[in-house]
Structures are given as C-alpha cells and as structure tokens.
Design a protein around this motif. Structure first.
Motif, mmCIF file in Angstrom:
data_model
loop_
_atom_site.group_PDB
_atom_site.id
_atom_site.type_symbol
_atom_site.label_atom_id
_atom_site.label_comp_id
_atom_site.label_asym_id
_atom_site.label_seq_id
_atom_site.Cartn_x
_atom_site.Cartn_y
_atom_site.Cartn_z
ATOM 1 N N MET A 1 3.847 10.139 13.669
ATOM 2 C CA MET A 1 3.908 10.122 15.142
ATOM 3 C C MET A 1 2.531 9.941 15.759
ATOM 4 S SD MET A 1 6.880 12.959 15.862
ATOM 5 C CE MET A 1 6.043 14.322 15.082
ATOM 6 N N THR A 2 1.540 10.630 15.197
ATOM 7 C CA THR A 2 0.184 10.481 15.728
ATOM 8 C C THR A 2 -0.331 9.069 15.434
ATOM 9 O OG1 THR A 2 -0.475 11.641 13.706
ATOM 10 C CG2 THR A 2 -0.595 12.874 15.771
ATOM 11 N N ALA A 3 0.086 8.513 14.273
ATOM 12 C CA ALA A 3 -0.319 7.141 13.946
ATOM 13 C C ALA A 3 0.274 6.163 14.956
ATOM 14 C CB ALA A 3 0.160 6.794 12.528
ATOM 15 N N LEU A 4 1.549 6.388 15.306
ATOM 16 C CA LEU A 4 2.207 5.523 16.289
ATOM 17 C C LEU A 4 1.519 5.631 17.645
ATOM 18 C CD1 LEU A 4 4.445 3.640 17.245
ATOM 19 C CD2 LEU A 4 5.969 5.606 17.423
ATOM 20 N N LEU A 5 1.121 6.840 17.987
ATOM 21 C CA LEU A 5 0.433 7.049 19.267
ATOM 22 C C LEU A 5 -0.870 6.248 19.329
ATOM 23 C CD1 LEU A 5 0.530 8.491 21.958
ATOM 24 C CD2 LEU A 5 -0.515 10.488 20.891
ATOM 25 N N ASP A 6 -1.576 6.202 18.194
ATOM 26 C CA ASP A 6 -2.800 5.386 18.132
ATOM 27 C C ASP A 6 -2.475 3.927 18.441
ATOM 28 O OD1 ASP A 6 -4.934 6.849 15.502
ATOM 29 O OD2 ASP A 6 -4.961 7.019 17.704
ATOM 30 N N ASN B 1 -2.023 -0.674 22.290
ATOM 31 C CA ASN B 1 -1.031 -1.760 22.249
ATOM 32 C C ASN B 1 -1.308 -2.722 21.080
ATOM 33 O OD1 ASN B 1 1.319 -3.045 23.087
ATOM 34 N ND2 ASN B 1 0.213 -4.475 24.399
ATOM 35 N N THR B 2 -1.554 -2.136 19.914
ATOM 36 C CA THR B 2 -1.847 -2.940 18.721
ATOM 37 C C THR B 2 -0.602 -3.704 18.289
ATOM 38 O OG1 THR B 2 -3.225 -1.075 18.041
ATOM 39 C CG2 THR B 2 -2.847 -2.788 16.395
ATOM 40 N N PRO B 3 -0.739 -4.992 17.961
ATOM 41 C CA PRO B 3 0.432 -5.738 17.478
ATOM 42 C C PRO B 3 0.809 -5.321 16.050
ATOM 43 C CG PRO B 3 -1.512 -7.165 17.479
ATOM 44 C CD PRO B 3 -1.942 -5.862 18.052
ATOM 45 N N VAL B 4 1.686 -4.303 15.957
ATOM 46 C CA VAL B 4 2.206 -3.877 14.657
ATOM 47 C C VAL B 4 3.718 -3.800 14.731
ATOM 48 C CG1 VAL B 4 0.224 -2.513 13.857
ATOM 49 C CG2 VAL B 4 1.951 -1.442 15.286
ATOM 50 N N THR B 5 4.359 -4.027 13.605
ATOM 51 C CA THR B 5 5.815 -3.854 13.526
ATOM 52 C C THR B 5 6.078 -2.723 12.555
ATOM 53 O OG1 THR B 5 6.106 -6.209 13.912
ATOM 54 C CG2 THR B 5 7.998 -5.000 13.016
ATOM 55 N N ILE B 6 6.647 -1.665 13.081
ATOM 56 C CA ILE B 6 6.872 -0.464 12.277
ATOM 57 C C ILE B 6 8.351 -0.351 11.963
ATOM 58 C CG2 ILE B 6 6.726 2.051 12.262
ATOM 59 C CD1 ILE B 6 4.382 1.576 14.376
ATOM 60 N N ILE B 7 8.657 -0.315 10.672
ATOM 61 C CA ILE B 7 10.054 -0.152 10.267
ATOM 62 C C ILE B 7 10.231 1.282 9.802
ATOM 63 C CG2 ILE B 7 11.828 -0.921 8.641
ATOM 64 C CD1 ILE B 7 10.380 -3.630 8.541
ATOM 65 N N ILE B 8 11.039 2.054 10.542
ATOM 66 C CA ILE B 8 11.316 3.440 10.134
ATOM 67 C C ILE B 8 12.655 3.421 9.396
ATOM 68 C CG2 ILE B 8 11.585 5.840 10.823
ATOM 69 C CD1 ILE B 8 10.123 5.245 13.394
ATOM 70 N N SER C 1 0.834 -1.202 0.000
ATOM 71 C CA SER C 1 0.000 0.000 0.000
ATOM 72 C C SER C 1 0.868 1.250 0.000
ATOM 73 C CB SER C 1 -0.936 0.030 1.223
ATOM 74 O OG SER C 1 -0.242 0.478 2.364
ATOM 75 N N CYS C 2 0.347 2.279 -0.634
ATOM 76 C CA CYS C 2 0.937 3.615 -0.561
ATOM 77 C C CYS C 2 -0.194 4.574 -0.853
ATOM 78 C CB CYS C 2 2.060 3.796 -1.579
ATOM 79 S SG CYS C 2 2.543 5.527 -1.738
ATOM 80 N N VAL C 3 -0.699 5.228 0.161
ATOM 81 C CA VAL C 3 -1.884 6.060 -0.055
ATOM 82 C C VAL C 3 -1.591 7.533 0.217
ATOM 83 C CG1 VAL C 3 -4.300 6.429 0.574
ATOM 84 C CG2 VAL C 3 -3.376 4.104 0.517
ATOM 85 N N ASP C 4 -1.044 7.800 1.411
ATOM 86 C CA ASP C 4 -0.712 9.187 1.743
ATOM 87 C C ASP C 4 0.318 9.175 2.861
ATOM 88 O OD1 ASP C 4 -2.329 10.166 4.511
ATOM 89 O OD2 ASP C 4 -3.186 8.425 3.490
ATOM 90 N N MET C 5 0.859 10.339 3.194
ATOM 91 C CA MET C 5 1.941 10.444 4.167
ATOM 92 C C MET C 5 1.519 9.912 5.534
ATOM 93 S SD MET C 5 4.572 12.040 2.657
ATOM 94 C CE MET C 5 5.494 13.062 3.804
ATOM 95 N N GLY C 6 2.236 8.919 6.037
ATOM 96 C CA GLY C 6 1.961 8.396 7.381
ATOM 97 C C GLY C 6 0.963 7.257 7.400
ATOM 98 N N THR D 1 -0.897 3.689 10.211
ATOM 99 C CA THR D 1 -2.315 3.629 10.552
ATOM 100 C C THR D 1 -3.050 2.548 9.768
ATOM 101 O OG1 THR D 1 -2.112 5.841 9.586
ATOM 102 C CG2 THR D 1 -3.193 5.683 11.680
ATOM 103 N N MET D 2 -2.657 2.313 8.524
ATOM 104 C CA MET D 2 -3.295 1.209 7.790
ATOM 105 C C MET D 2 -2.886 -0.133 8.389
ATOM 106 S SD MET D 2 -3.530 2.267 3.784
ATOM 107 C CE MET D 2 -4.425 0.780 3.356
ATOM 108 N N ALA D 3 -1.613 -0.247 8.813
ATOM 109 C CA ALA D 3 -1.173 -1.484 9.470
ATOM 110 C C ALA D 3 -1.995 -1.699 10.741
ATOM 111 C CB ALA D 3 0.313 -1.414 9.799
ATOM 112 N N LYS D 4 -2.269 -0.586 11.431
ATOM 113 C CA LYS D 4 -3.064 -0.694 12.654
ATOM 114 C C LYS D 4 -4.466 -1.211 12.340
ATOM 115 C CE LYS D 4 -4.944 1.627 16.624
ATOM 116 N NZ LYS D 4 -6.177 0.823 16.544
ATOM 117 N N GLY D 5 -5.092 -0.601 11.335
ATOM 118 C CA GLY D 5 -6.443 -1.029 10.941
ATOM 119 C C GLY D 5 -6.458 -2.490 10.520
ATOM 120 N N ALA D 6 -5.416 -2.892 9.788
ATOM 121 C CA ALA D 6 -5.341 -4.291 9.360
ATOM 122 C C ALA D 6 -5.167 -5.207 10.566
ATOM 123 C CB ALA D 6 -4.177 -4.463 8.382
#
Lengths: 539, 197
Positions: A433-438, A443-450, A397-402, A406-411
C-alpha cells in the motif's frame, strides 16, 4: 502430565499459552506459521480469549505486542527470519523502551532457504538489540523456553528473543506440559514516559539498557540451557548451539563423546564457560545452524592460528543447514552411503496448483507482453513467485514483500515502459500500500496486477487483510477509479484479460488490475469442511 | 527397539497421514518419537518427504543420518529412489508402483520399476489399484502403510487402533474402509515376502 506430540513451533505456542500469554501477533511465514495457528485452534486460548488474529505485517505485529506489554500483559510476536527485517524498527526500539508485561519475540530461521530468499541468522539481531536470547535444541526445550521467557522478560524489563530453525520448528516429538499460569492484570507502566523515546528520555533509557548487560550475561552464564560437559580428550573442544547439539549427540549414541562439549541455548554468549573450554582444549569446533555467529566472535579478528574452527574455517560448509552427516564428517567419522540416487531420477520443482488462477493471469500477461518486450515484470513473495519458472517465465524479480510495486516504480522512473508489477492480495496489504502511494504521489506510469486469491496462500491459506477491501484501498490511496479494473482469471476470459491488461499498459499513469478468484486449495478445503458440517447436522 | 523410517511422495499424496498413524502407534506404546516434515514451498507439487524415528531410548537428531534408514515407504515410485542414500544396506524399499506425472521429463515407468526391483528387499505394490479394489480409492496411502507393517516392529492391532483414533471424526464407515486398505496392503507384502523365500 500427559505428553503431547508437538512440532517445535507448536511446543513454543503451548509453552506461551501455559506461560500466561494474553496475545499472539504474527504474519504467516515458513517456518513460523504453525505457532499462531496452534494458538488459534487451542481451547485455553479460546476460553481466555487470547488475541490470536493475524496482523497485516510483522512490524504491526511487534508494535501491537508492545502495546499489550505496555498495558501490563504478556504478549508474543512471531515471524520468520526475514520478517524480523520488517519488524526491526519496533524490535530494536522495544529494547530501549523496555517492557511492562513480558514481551517475547519468536523468530524462525530457515537455513538452506527451504522456503525463503536468504538464510540470515536472527542471533545477530538479538546481539544488536542487546537482549536475552534463547535457542532450543529440542521440542521440550522449545516449550520450556517459551514457558519461562515472559518471566525473564519481566525480570530484566526488556524483550526476550527466541530463535528456532526449520528442522526443529517442523519436527514433532513428545513434550511434557507444565502448570497453566494465570494471565497478568491490566497495569500501566510505573514511569509514564517509559515508552517515550524523545532523545532526552531515549538517552536515559539506553544507558539503562547498557547497565543491565552484565546481569543478562550472568543469567546466561548460570542458565540451565548452557552446559559444559567435561571430556578426557582435550585435543578438541566442541561448542554446539541449539539444534546442532542433537546432531552432535546423534554421532555419539552411547554418550561416549571423548571431547569436552559446551552446549549453548541462552545468549549473550556465556563468557566463563567459553573461556574454560577454549583454554582447556587444543582445537575448538563450533557447530551452529545458520551463520558463524559464535565462531566469528570467539575467533578474534587477527587470529590466524586455526584454533577456532567451524563454518569460517571450512570444517563445516559455510552455507546451508547442518545435519548429522555434516557433523559426522567434521568429527572425522565415517558417513556410510550404500546406495546412490539412480540417474533416471528427475527433479520435481514446486509448481502452481492445477486450476490456480495465477496460471490464467500469467498466460494472459505473457501474451500481452509479447508486444512490449521482455524483463519488465517485477514481482515478489507468494505463490505467484512460481511464475518465474517454466512454462511461464513471466516475472523478473522477487526480492522482498511489496518490492514488486516499488521496483516497478524505480524502473519506470528510469524509463522502462511499460513497468509491470505482480503482487498478491495479502502481500499488498503487508507492504504494497505504501508502495502504491509512492506511485500515486508521482503519477508514475506503472501497471500493478494484484492477484487476488483472497488468502495468504503459500503458507497454507491463512486469512488475508485485503479480502473485500482491495478496490476501496486503491481508490482511497488515489488511483483513478476508471483505472482500477477487476477481472475473473479463467481460461474462458483470456481474451478479455488480454484486452484489459493491454489498455492499462498503454495508459500513462497508475493502473491497478485485480484478477480475482479464490485459491483452489482454500476453496477445496472449505467445501470439504462444509460437507463435514452438513453431515454432522444431518446426524 | 529402533526404527528409522523415510516417507516420500509428492505434495498432497497423504504421507503426513501415514506419518501420523505410525507416530500414534509409537505414542500408544510409550516409545520416543521424532518426526520431521516439509512445509511451504516444498509442497506445491514438489517432492516431499518425512523422517520418522521411533525408539525405546532417547532420540537425538530429528533427521535420519545417511545409510541408517531401516525402510523407505513411498507413495510414488520415482520418489522412492530419491532417498536411497539414506537407506541401510539391508533396508526395505516399499513403494507404490503408480506414478504421479507432473513433470515433462518423467522417466520411463518400466525402467523405474526395474530400478526398484533390483533391490532384494523391496515391495512394489500397485496401491492405487488395491485401494480401488477395497472400495476406498483415496486410501492408497493407507495401503502403502499396510504394505510396510510387516517390516515395522509394531503389532498390527496397534495400527488398527491408531487408524480408529486418527480417522475417528470421519465416522465408522471411513474407519472400516481404511482398516481394509491397511490389511490389503499388508497381505500383499506378506505374500510377496513368502514368494521370495
């Protein structure tokens, strides 16, 4: 005054500096980036200490520019078209608060999406906000409009929008400068609650905005940027907006267009000029770069007569940018092509640079994901978006900045395991940052690679707000320190990377992995600059 | 006087410098210029191009219409053929013969060269080799510019002074090397033009 050879973007920057601007606020975005870069490298801007650092995102940019306007000084905020989506909240509301010092919002659209997710037309935003809008047709107009826009803003006490498209922004031509104006002094708004949009005040201010609509329409009617050229042949009338005017003139090099032409460079649309050409002519052709903004408004919802033609009628293609050949065909002129492209010519799509750290990240991620299945990696806007192409096919996916996070969270909320996000360092501070805060909040099981290459790379390597503070930000937002993992993305560390990614994918909470290595482009450039500096010192 | 020039190559091969040099000569001669280029996504190893228009009258479109370009100057052979639809029927095709292969299905080089040689008005020059020969291996783009100069209605000394201005910061030695590269490219074209006649 001497003529400078300037890109359309640079012409706007020079016009704004000469127009007495005290600050420019922006986030990099093609085709607007060069505006701010020009100011950053400009002597007068340095002498006057014009604010010219990058902002974290377009919303903070417009808000800061509004703050400078509040204080009586002239400010400009710049962005690409989708950046205005991010800045829409302060943008629309700045029209309601109005300004103190002149405020100009410059937006660069990208018809044909040369470097964007869509080709949305900023002119709709100008109409939405009910503010004056300027659309240059060439580099000199771009300069002149930026030069005058602050005064127009101060005259009507509302922001002014300048809209440009890629082909003008990234094209050079000679521009004559005007006299450098002084900056405004620091002054507070006459009404101490002008900028307070509590409903009781907002209603008052909104009525004020509505009450000046007639005068901004009159200004467009009288504007030197809107001109009706008469023509003997009234079987067709041509309306040409912004750069479309150039393509029209290209087809009549001896200035021998037989039809009446209405050139539009200032909005709101000039009613009386439009009324004249539409009534004088049997058929109308609307030429505009972007959406059928003018065509749709003058056509009327119920009109099936076919009198008003353009993108909606199919006289020119509905999508994509204009060019002189499209306009020629719409005018019934012949477009001569003498040679075809030989069949052996292959596509050369963009790709990650040789030596780019993203290559090593995707190689490791792909290997790790073999165990977990496909279509679980969300990403967004940056050089790393190229990971969607072969040979990696790594992101989905690539929709918009950030949106990666948040899409990983929704998934993940929907049950996807593991849910992975790949985001860049600059995009992360833009709106990750706001997405990470969500994610932390639940405590959503997501792995975020920055993917930290310590720059805003795709737009040319501008400074990134994230540099030197990523771990602190993530831990500060609440990610457990033992699940903030820093890696060095190099082929020799491939096994280590796979191991760490796998561990975090299996962890049932928020993980942040930061593979960090400087962008090869910025690294090469700074080495070169260092070398030049050393040689100069040696002399 | 009117010249519509298409420059082509791969991102990073220096077509911007060629465009800047030609634009500088036009500026010095008080001619009108419009020069359009691609930024951003298009540059990541992808095909890049620039439209450069020079005229003693006003120029309208920043983009050259189809079938109107006088010359295509390319630093890469496959890229030279991508913009053929824009070339005038008597237009010149001036291109480097050295390929930049970063795609798996790059065409056979011999076939590519023979496509180029089909044109009566072509110059196929090994700019990379010539640049190495004049001891300026990174100036193959300036060699290409030199190869194009016989077909641009601008005196060669204007190009020399443009190079001096543009490369001035890098010192005398670099300027000298680039001037040599310019002339080496030009001589190749002049020689090959004569051979055809």
């Amino acid at each position: 005054m001497e003529k400078l050879l300037l890109l359309g973007a640079e012409a706007i920057a020079q016009g704004a500096i000469d127009g007495g601007m005290s600050g420019i606020y922006a986030y990099p975005g093609t085709p607007s980036t060069e505006i701010t870069e020009y100011v950053q490298n400009n002597k007068v801007a340095l002498e006057r200490n014009i604010h010219r650092n990058w902002s974290a995102n377009e919303k903070t940019a417009v808000e800061a520019a509004l703050g400078m306007s509040y204080s009586g000084k002239r400010a400009m905020a710049c962005m690409k078209h989708v950046g205005l989506n991010v800045a829409a909240d302060p943008f629309i509301n700045a029209a309601i608060t109005g300004v103190n010092g002149g405020l100009v919002i410059t937006v660069a659209d990208d018809p044909s999406m040369h470097s964007s997710q869509n080709e949305q037309d900023t002119r709709f935003y100008g109409k939405f906000a009910m503010i004056p809008m300027l659309e240059p047709s060439n580099q000199q107009e771009a300069y002149d409009m930026a030069y005058e826009a602050f005064e127009i803003s101060e005259q009507f006490k509302i922001p002014v929008l300048i809209r440009i498209t890629t082909r003008l922004s990234h094209s050079r031509s000679g521009v004559e400068r005007k006299e450098l104006k002084p900056e405004n002094p620091l002054t507070y708004p006459e009404d101490p609650i002008q900028f307070v949009l509590l409903p009781s005040n907002a209603r008052k201010r909104y009525k004020g905005l509505l009450s000046i609509q007639t005068s901004i329409e009159e200004a467009a009617e009288k504007s030197k940027y809107n001109k009706l050229y008469d023509g003997k042949d009234k079987s067709l009338g041509i309306i040409a907006c912004g750069i479309a005017y150039n393509y029209l003139m290209e087809n009549y090099p001896d200035e021998d267009c037989p039809y009446p032409i209405l050139k539009i460079g200032q909005y709101p649309m000039p009613y009386y000029l439009l009324d004249r050409i539409v009534n004088d002519c049997k058929k109308i052709l609307v030429l505009e770069d972007g959406y059928p903004f003018v065509e749709e408004q003058i056509k009327g919802y119920f009109d099936k007569s076919g009198k008003i033609t353009g993108r909606l009628s199919g006289s020119i293609p509905r999508d994509g940018e204009l060019n002189p050949d499209i306009v020629a065909k719409a005018l019934g002129k012949e477009v001569k092509k003498y040679f075809d492209v030989p069949e052996i010519i292959k596509n050369r799509p963009p790709e990650l640079c040789s030596g780019c750290a993203h290559r090593d990240i995707y190689t490791a991620l792909n290997e790790t994901m073999k165990e977990f299945g496909k279509q679980k990696v969300f990403s967004d806007i940056g050089c790393y978006t190229l990971g969607a192409l072969p040979p990696w096919d790594a992101i989905n996916s690539c929709v918009d900045m950030g949106a990666s996070i948040t899409m990983a969270k929704g998934a993940a909320d929907a049950g996807v395991r593991p849910a992975v996000a790949v985001i860049g360092d600059s995009t992360f501070t833009h709106s990750g940052m706001t997405a990470l805060l969500d994610c932390v909040y639940e405590n959503t099981p997501v792995t975020i690679i920055i993917a930290d290459n310590s720059t805003t790379a795709m737009t040319g390597g501008q400074a990134s707000h994230a540099t030197g503070r990523l771990e602190e930000i993530c831990i500060g937002l609440g990610v457990k320190p033992q699940h903030v993992r820093v890696l060095t993305p190099l082929p020799k560390f491939h096994q280590e990377m796979v191991k760490v990614i796998r561990e975090e994918l299996l962890y049932d909470g928020v993980s942040v992995i930061i593979p960090r290595r400087e962008c090869v482009q910025t690294a090469t450039r700074s080495k070169k600059e260092q070398k030049v500096k050393e040689e100069e010192v040696a002399k | 006087m009117k010249s519509d020039i298409i420059l082509s190559g791969v991102g990073g091969q220096g077509i911007v410098s060629i465009a800047a040099t030609i634009a500088m000569t036009a500026l010095d001669s008080n001619l009108n210029i419009k020069q359009s280029e691609v930024h951003g996504m298009s540059q990541r190893g992808g095909a890049v191009y620039s439209h450069l228009r020079i005229s003693d009258t006003d120029i309208s479109s920043d983009l050259i219409p189809m079938g109107k370009a006088n010359i295509i100057i390319s630093v890469e052979p496959m890229e030279s053929l991508r913009y053929l639809p824009w070339l005038n029927k008597d237009g010149w095709l001036v291109t480097n013969s050295t390929p930049f292969i970063n795609i798996p299905d790059y065409p056979d080089l011999k076939t590519l060269h023979s496509e180029i040689e089909k044109f009566p008005n072509h110059i196929l020059i090994n700019a990379d080799e010539i640049a190495r020969r004049v001891k300026s291996p990174r100036s193959s783009n300036i060699v290409m510019l030199g190869a194009a100069t016989p077909f641009l209605e601008i005196p060669i000394k204007n190009f020399e002074s443009a190079i001096k201005k543009i490369f001035g910061r890098k010192g005398e030695k670099i300027i000298e090397l680039n001037i040599q590269a310019l002339h080496a490219g030009r001589e190749f074209s002049l020689k090959h033009q004569k051979e055809k006649v």
